[in-house]
Design a protein around this motif. Structure first.
Motif, PDB file in Angstrom:
ATOM      1  N   PHE A   1       8.583   6.896   0.178  1.00  0.00           N
ATOM      2  CA  PHE A   1       8.213   5.892   1.166  1.00  0.00           C
ATOM      3  C   PHE A   1       7.151   4.976   0.574  1.00  0.00           C
ATOM      4  O   PHE A   1       6.151   5.443   0.046  1.00  0.00           O
ATOM      5  CB  PHE A   1       7.660   6.553   2.421  1.00  0.00           C
ATOM      6  N   LYS A   3       5.811   2.591   2.604  1.00  0.00           N
ATOM      7  CA  LYS A   3       4.936   2.434   3.770  1.00  0.00           C
ATOM      8  C   LYS A   3       5.075   3.685   4.612  1.00  0.00           C
ATOM      9  O   LYS A   3       6.186   4.114   4.924  1.00  0.00           O
ATOM     10  CB  LYS A   3       5.325   1.197   4.589  1.00  0.00           C
ATOM     11  N   LYS A   6       7.907   4.637   7.364  1.00  0.00           N
ATOM     12  CA  LYS A   6       8.996   3.655   7.302  1.00  0.00           C
ATOM     13  C   LYS A   6       9.909   3.991   6.132  1.00  0.00           C
ATOM     14  O   LYS A   6       9.462   4.397   5.074  1.00  0.00           O
ATOM     15  CB  LYS A   6       8.440   2.243   7.123  1.00  0.00           C
ATOM     16  N   ARG A   8      13.132   2.381   3.784  1.00  0.00           N
ATOM     17  CA  ARG A   8      13.803   1.145   3.409  1.00  0.00           C
ATOM     18  C   ARG A   8      15.025   1.501   2.581  1.00  0.00           C
ATOM     19  O   ARG A   8      14.926   2.226   1.591  1.00  0.00           O
ATOM     20  CB  ARG A   8      12.853   0.270   2.602  1.00  0.00           C
TER      21      ARG A   8
END
Length: 95
Positions: A1, A3, A6, A8
C-alpha cells in the motif's frame, strides 16, 4: 500500500504488453468495448487459420484476466468472446 487503508490497481503495463502482442490490424480506438454486432454469429463465416485462432485465444484469455482484475467494463464483450475461442471465425477477429 502506498497510502494507508487504500489499494490501487494498476494494469497499465499489462495492457501495454497486451497491445504490443496484438496484430497491427487490431490496434485502434473504439467508443465502446462491445460493438452492436458483437453477439451476431454468422455460421457461414470462414473460420480462422490455426495461427490466428491461437492469437485470438491468447488475447481473449488476457482480456478475461484484465476484466476480472481491473476493467469490469469489458466483461460483457470478453464473456461472449470466451464462448468463441474453440472455433473463432473472421467475424470474431473483426475482419
Amino acid at each position: 500500500f502506498t497510502k494507508r487503508g487504500k489499494v490501487r490497481i494498476d494494469m497499465r503495463k499489462f495492457v501495454e504488453k497486451m497491445i504490443e502482442g496484438m496484430p497491427e490490424e487490431m490496434i485502434g480506438k473504439a467508443t465502446t468495448p462491445a460493438a452492436s454486432y458483437l453477439f451476431a454469429v454468422n455460421n457461414e463465416c470462414e473460420k480462422l487459420l490455426e495461427e490466428m485462432s491461437s492469437i485470438f485465444h491468447r488475447l481473449t484469455a488476457q482480456g478475461l484476466f484484465l476484466c476480472v482484475r481491473g476493467r469490469p467494463d469489458i466483461e460483457t464483450a470478453i464473456a461472449f468472446l470466451t464462448t468463441r475461442v474453440r472455433g473463432p471465425d473472421k467475424d470474431d477477429w473483426g475482419s
